[in-house]
Design a protein around this motif. Structure first.
Motif: not given
Length: 180
Positions: A68, A73-74, A76, A92, A95, A99, A106-108, A138
């Motif tokens: 991560m 880009e993550w 899930v 979350r 994450m 971050q 990162a974009r998630t 999300f």
């Protein structure tokens, strides 16, 4: 794009799949270590993209957190089931922790996986899961991967993405990247 697939899961299923399929059309390396973020660039060469297969956060937190830290880009994958939705609260939190270690966030996004229908619907468990995840903040991708025996039984066979939901998923990711 010419990707590198980094199998960060100690189970090494992506690497094993590639071996059984006599190789994928891109290189696959195993790197199930807690400092993936420091080492992956040593293997990139002239690759334009890297896909990192992370283990479950609960089982291998050091490796997952390192992946991560590296990935921009993550994605899930989440099955539309109550137990999976319940797991998203601690994920979350993890994450958010990772971050805070990054220079740029990162974009998630969430990918609904093993859904009851191949396409998004307005009703039913898939739609309920999409709505619940969205309400929890999300971003849920438009593409979803249906529960199909074809996918479950494909381990060890050559990858055929054309015409599948996985090609739609790849196209959605590329579009997201272009928009970023």
């Amino acid at each position: 794009m010419s990707p590198l697939l980094v199998d960060g899961d100690p189970a090494a299923s992506a690497l094993r799949w590639s071996e059984l399929a006599s190789g994928f059309p891109f290189p696959v390396i195993a790197l199930p270590v807690g400092d993936v973020h420091r080492r992956v660039n040593d293997f990139l060469g002239n690759r334009q993209a890297v896909v990192l297969d992370a283990p479950q956060l609960e089982d291998h937190p050091r490796i997952a957190r390192s992946i991560m830290r590296y990935a921009g880009e993550w994605i899930v994958p989440v099955t539309p089931a109550p137990i999976e939705l319940d797991r998203m609260a601690p994920i979350r939190g993890e994450m958010a922790d990772v971050q805070s270690l990054r220079a740029e966030p990162a974009r998630t996004a969430v990918l609904l996986n093993r859904t009851n229908r191949p396409d998004a619907t307005r009703t039913g468990p898939d739609a309920d899961a999409r709505e619940a995840l969205t309400e929890r903040g999300f971003e849920v991708l438009d593409t979803q991967i249906a529960r199909l025996d074809l996918y479950a039984q494909s381990f060890g066979n050559p990858v055929q993405a054309k015409g599948s939901a996985y090609m739609d998923f790849a196209e959605e990711l590329i579009k997201r990247q272009d928009e970023a």
